[in-house]
Motif scaffolding. Structure first.
Motif, PDB file in Angstrom:
ATOM      1  N   GLY A  11      39.428  63.127  31.588  1.00 15.27           N
ATOM      2  CA  GLY A  11      39.289  61.857  30.879  1.00 15.27           C
ATOM      3  C   GLY A  11      39.192  60.699  31.846  1.00 15.27           C
ATOM      4  N   ALA A  12      38.126  59.893  31.702  1.00 11.96           N
ATOM      5  CA  ALA A  12      37.957  58.714  32.570  1.00 11.96           C
ATOM      6  C   ALA A  12      38.138  57.442  31.763  1.00 11.96           C
ATOM      7  N   HIS A  14      41.449  54.671  30.624  1.00 18.62           N
ATOM      8  CA  HIS A  14      42.324  53.826  31.458  1.00 18.62           C
ATOM      9  C   HIS A  14      43.424  54.637  32.121  1.00 18.62           C
ATOM     10  N   ALA A  15      43.881  55.697  31.440  1.00 15.55           N
ATOM     11  CA  ALA A  15      44.876  56.583  32.048  1.00 15.55           C
ATOM     12  C   ALA A  15      44.215  57.445  33.121  1.00 15.55           C
ATOM     13  N   THR A  34      34.773  63.875  32.659  1.00 22.66           N
ATOM     14  CA  THR A  34      34.647  62.993  31.501  1.00 22.66           C
ATOM     15  C   THR A  34      33.388  63.328  30.719  1.00 22.66           C
ATOM     16  N   PRO A  44      37.093  50.390  24.290  1.00 20.03           N
ATOM     17  CA  PRO A  44      36.480  50.608  22.972  1.00 20.03           C
ATOM     18  C   PRO A  44      36.891  49.584  21.929  1.00 20.03           C
ATOM     19  N   CYS A  45      37.937  48.820  22.218  1.00 20.18           N
ATOM     20  CA  CYS A  45      38.342  47.806  21.246  1.00 20.18           C
ATOM     21  C   CYS A  45      38.114  46.445  21.901  1.00 20.18           C
ATOM     22  N   VAL A 123      35.667  69.497  28.616  1.00 15.74           N
ATOM     23  CA  VAL A 123      36.636  70.581  28.806  1.00 15.74           C
ATOM     24  C   VAL A 123      36.972  71.165  27.436  1.00 15.74           C
ATOM     25  N   GLY A 154      42.630  60.586  25.406  1.00 21.12           N
ATOM     26  CA  GLY A 154      42.535  59.406  24.546  1.00 21.12           C
ATOM     27  C   GLY A 154      42.503  59.724  23.062  1.00 21.12           C
ATOM     28  N   SER A 178      36.728  65.822  20.697  1.00 17.93           N
ATOM     29  CA  SER A 178      37.123  67.029  21.435  1.00 17.93           C
ATOM     30  C   SER A 178      37.833  67.939  20.459  1.00 17.93           C
ATOM     31  N   THR A 197      44.192  54.165  14.775  1.00 15.66           N
ATOM     32  CA  THR A 197      44.110  52.781  15.229  1.00 15.66           C
ATOM     33  C   THR A 197      42.803  52.210  14.677  1.00 15.66           C
ATOM     34  N   GLY A 198      42.611  50.903  14.839  1.00 12.22           N
ATOM     35  CA  GLY A 198      41.429  50.303  14.218  1.00 12.22           C
ATOM     36  C   GLY A 198      40.774  49.266  15.101  1.00 12.22           C
ATOM     37  N   GLN A 368      46.828  57.739  25.537  1.00  9.92           N
ATOM     38  CA  GLN A 368      46.830  57.819  24.069  1.00  9.92           C
ATOM     39  C   GLN A 368      47.325  59.172  23.553  1.00  9.92           C
ATOM     40  N   GLY A 374      46.805  51.234  23.690  1.00  7.85           N
ATOM     41  CA  GLY A 374      46.650  50.102  24.595  1.00  7.85           C
ATOM     42  C   GLY A 374      46.188  50.563  25.965  1.00  7.85           C
TER      43      GLY A 374
HETATM   44  C1  LIG Z   1      38.234  52.241  17.578  1.00  4.01           C
HETATM   45  C2  LIG Z   1      39.379  52.013  18.508  1.00  4.01           C
HETATM   46  C3  LIG Z   1      40.235  50.973  18.281  1.00  4.01           C
HETATM   47  C4  LIG Z   1      41.292  50.729  19.131  1.00  4.01           C
HETATM   48  N1  LIG Z   1      42.083  49.675  18.872  1.00  4.01           N
HETATM   49  C5  LIG Z   1      43.056  49.372  19.729  1.00  4.01           C
HETATM   50  C6  LIG Z   1      43.843  48.235  19.509  1.00  4.01           C
HETATM   51  O1  LIG Z   1      43.669  47.531  18.534  1.00  4.01           O
HETATM   52  N2  LIG Z   1      44.800  47.931  20.402  1.00  4.01           N
HETATM   53  C7  LIG Z   1      45.016  48.704  21.481  1.00  4.01           C
HETATM   54  O2  LIG Z   1      45.888  48.375  22.281  1.00  4.01           O
HETATM   55  N3  LIG Z   1      44.298  49.805  21.701  1.00  4.01           N
HETATM   56  C8  LIG Z   1      43.333  50.153  20.844  1.00  4.01           C
HETATM   57  N4  LIG Z   1      42.606  51.256  21.049  1.00  4.01           N
HETATM   58  C9  LIG Z   1      43.119  52.176  21.994  1.00  4.01           C
HETATM   59  C10 LIG Z   1      42.683  52.038  23.411  1.00  4.01           C
HETATM   60  O3  LIG Z   1      41.300  52.175  23.456  1.00  4.01           O
HETATM   61  C11 LIG Z   1      43.387  53.158  24.105  1.00  4.01           C
HETATM   62  O4  LIG Z   1      44.772  52.893  24.077  1.00  4.01           O
HETATM   63  C12 LIG Z   1      43.030  53.400  25.537  1.00  4.01           C
HETATM   64  O5  LIG Z   1      41.652  53.416  25.730  1.00  4.01           O
HETATM   65  C13 LIG Z   1      43.632  54.737  25.884  1.00  4.01           C
HETATM   66  O6  LIG Z   1      43.259  55.112  27.149  1.00  4.01           O
HETATM   67  P1  LIG Z   1      43.191  56.652  27.518  1.00  4.01           P
HETATM   68  O7  LIG Z   1      42.853  56.693  28.950  1.00  4.01           O
HETATM   69  O8  LIG Z   1      44.404  57.345  27.050  1.00  4.01           O
HETATM   70  O9  LIG Z   1      41.992  57.248  26.659  1.00  4.01           O
HETATM   71  P2  LIG Z   1      40.501  56.752  26.424  1.00  4.01           P
HETATM   72  O10 LIG Z   1      40.274  55.409  26.967  1.00  4.01           O
HETATM   73  O11 LIG Z   1      40.245  57.016  24.992  1.00  4.01           O
HETATM   74  O12 LIG Z   1      39.658  57.778  27.315  1.00  4.01           O
HETATM   75  C14 LIG Z   1      39.591  59.138  26.992  1.00  4.01           C
HETATM   76  C15 LIG Z   1      38.709  59.825  27.996  1.00  4.01           C
HETATM   77  O13 LIG Z   1      38.811  61.234  27.809  1.00  4.01           O
HETATM   78  C16 LIG Z   1      37.519  61.813  27.909  1.00  4.01           C
HETATM   79  N5  LIG Z   1      37.565  63.089  27.197  1.00  4.01           N
HETATM   80  C17 LIG Z   1      38.030  63.321  25.957  1.00  4.01           C
HETATM   81  N6  LIG Z   1      37.959  64.629  25.681  1.00  4.01           N
HETATM   82  C18 LIG Z   1      37.433  65.230  26.767  1.00  4.01           C
HETATM   83  C19 LIG Z   1      37.108  66.577  27.090  1.00  4.01           C
HETATM   84  N7  LIG Z   1      37.329  67.575  26.239  1.00  4.01           N
HETATM   85  N8  LIG Z   1      36.562  66.841  28.300  1.00  4.01           N
HETATM   86  C20 LIG Z   1      36.330  65.838  29.195  1.00  4.01           C
HETATM   87  N9  LIG Z   1      36.639  64.545  28.943  1.00  4.01           N
HETATM   88  C21 LIG Z   1      37.177  64.260  27.736  1.00  4.01           C
HETATM   89  C22 LIG Z   1      36.600  60.779  27.314  1.00  4.01           C
HETATM   90  O14 LIG Z   1      35.274  60.983  27.754  1.00  4.01           O
HETATM   91  C23 LIG Z   1      37.228  59.495  27.878  1.00  4.01           C
HETATM   92  O15 LIG Z   1      36.715  59.247  29.160  1.00  4.01           O
HETATM   93  C24 LIG Z   1      41.516  51.547  20.224  1.00  4.01           C
HETATM   94  C25 LIG Z   1      40.656  52.609  20.468  1.00  4.01           C
HETATM   95  C26 LIG Z   1      39.593  52.840  19.616  1.00  4.01           C
HETATM   96  C27 LIG Z   1      38.671  54.003  19.898  1.00  4.01           C
END
Ligand SMILES: Cc1cc2nc3c(=O)[nH]c(=O)nc-3n(C[C@H](O)[C@H](O)[C@H](O)COP(=O)(O)OP(=O)(O)OC[C@H]3O[C@@H](n4cnc5c(N)ncnc54)[C@H](O)[C@@H]3O)c2cc1C
Length: 423
Positions: A11-12, A14-15, A34, A44-45, A123, A154, A178, A197-198, A368, A374
């Protein structure tokens, strides 16, 4: 085909970006996997970093060698100090960043990092041998071996987008979910639960009438999130405007609650109390005749305006009525509709304070997937998981921040000792 790394980060977002950078900077040979290399570091938000409870995390990530603050400094177009009527401890910074510049800055940073390989692919399966993580299998048929995996998938695990009476499978807007990976986790014994979330609608800047609305310019105070960057004053070309919902807006929502997937039974996941939908605000606070709406620019070369405060999962037709009832938005052209996303997460109570799972050694969860929401919270966890994964491989001591030492310490301690029932 089989390759071997010390650490694989899945996953690429923020984490994942912080985890991969931390592990590779600590000398671990690292692969960052990713679904789409063009979506590295996607916001994405709201393209906004910092704010209450969050700007401190960004500063701590920076102090620990993470990258979020520097990426924010490189891409911010509007920044303000909030809570200025309160004491210094309550004041926070909040930046509006350019969505595309933010992604580009992350990609550039990762591409130029030593010991780090970027790989596009999905993956599908985690490989575990005797409760120890040994690798991953990609849908594309590639098998990668590793001594540690940081899982930062995420909102993608069994992700579903919902609005009105419609639901469809998606990891987030425009990207697939996924599904096989969620099954793999379940087969390993992890208990997956649902959260939601929205996101609000985006409207075209040229369809708005901002004359007479309150204007918030970027600060005159030089600012930088990173200790390494020189504070600067930004151009005033990208102001935020403030408008309000009104009784007509609220009536439309009350009359069409069944047109919202938040209220018609379509959603099973639990949402955040701290970021309620407009529907929920109107149901929960019926005495309020107005709520603030911030019109926030999405970027220098973008005409998209983010309607902060209009989180909604109403059907498109009702969203249009709602938006058009608000002053300044009477003729707004909706570019993207607001929607909810529902996804699987794993209760972090089953993690060690290093974010390694207790069930499978060498497997770390960040972001997430741990039930948080966030960008900043995800980045903080990714950084700590990446540091600990790399240090474990080198046989070095774990890094666990205490509650008294850092907000990140409080965040992780709460996650692993109290668990999560809502984002
Ligand atoms: C519609 C929407 C609304 C949101 N609203 C809010 C909000 O109001 N307030 C807030 O604070 N946050 C909100 N968020 C959440 C915020 O986007 C996340 O908290 C943050 O992006 C989480 O970071 P992350 O790194 O955990 O995952 P993400 O940023 O979701 O990244 C996930 C990564 O995993 C990769 N991945 C997933 N599955 C696989 C796989 N099987 N193989 C390889 N790669 C994979 C994806 O390509 C992506 O790069 C929202 C998100 C969305 C989608």
């Amino acid at each position: 085909m089989m390759r071997t790394y010390d650490v694989i980060v899945l996953g690429a977002g923020h984490a994942g970006c912080e985890a991969a950078l931390a592990a590779s900077r600590l000398g671990a040979s690292t692969a960052l996997l990713t679904l789409n290399l063009d979506e590295i570091g996607r916001l994405p938000c709201n393209p906004s970093i910092g704010g209450p409870g969050k700007s401190q995390l960004v500063r701590e990530i920076d102090a620990l060698g993470g990258q979020m603050a520097r990426i924010t400094d490189a891409s911010m177009i509007h920044v303000r100090r909030l809570n200025t009527s309160k004491g210094a401890a309550m004041q926070v910074w909040r930046a509006q960043v350019d969505r595309l510049l933010y992604k580009a800055a992350w990609k550039r940073t990762l591409e130029s990092s030593s010991h780090l390989a970027l790989i596009e692919g999905m993956v599908d399966r985690l490989l575990v041998d005797d409760r120890r993580l040994v690798g991953v299998v990609l849908r594309e048929g590639v098998e990668l071996r590793a001594r540690a995996v940081v899982l930062a998938a995420g909102t993608f695990l069994n992700g579903r987008i919902l609005l009105g009476r419609t639901a469809y499978a998606a990891g987030r807007s425009g990207e697939p979910p996924s599904v096989a990976l969620a099954t793999s986790l379940r087969e390993l014994g992890f208990d997956l639960q649902r959260l939601k979330t929205g996101t609000p609608p985006r409207v075209h800047r040229d369809s708005l009438e901002v004359f007479g609305l309150e204007r918030q310019d970027t600060s005159d105070e030089p600012m930088a999130f990173s200790f390494w960057d020189a504070p600067r004053v930004l151009s005033k070309r990208h102001p935020v405007f403030v408008t309000h919902t009104n009784e007509a807006t609220h009536r439309i929502i009350e009359d069409h609650l069944q047109e919202s997937s938040n209220y018609n039974g379509l959603i099973a996941g639990v949402g955040s109390r701290h970021c309620p939908s407009l529907e929920t605000k109107i149901v929960k606070f019926p005495d309020r005749t107005s709520h603030k709406v911030f019109l926030e620019p999405e970027g220098i070369d973008s005409a998209e305006i983010y309607l902060q405060g209009v989180y909604t999962a109403l059907s498109p037709a009702v969203q249009q009525q709602v938006v058009h009832s608000i002053r300044g938005l009477e003729k707004a052209h909706i570019l993207r509709y607001g929607h909810n996303i529902e996804y699987d997460f794993v209760d972090p109570i089953h993690l060690r304070p290093t974010l390694e799972t207790r069930a499978v050694s060498g497997l770390y969860f960040a972001g997430q997937i741990n039930g948080t929401t966030g960008y900043e919270e995800a980045a903080a966890q990714g950084l700590m998981a990446g540091i600990n994964a790399a240090r474990a491989i080198h046989g070095e001591e774990e890094v666990i921040l205490s509650r008294g030492e850092a907000f990140i310490g409080v965040l992780i301690d709460d996650l692993v000792t109290k668990g999560v029932t809502e984002p």
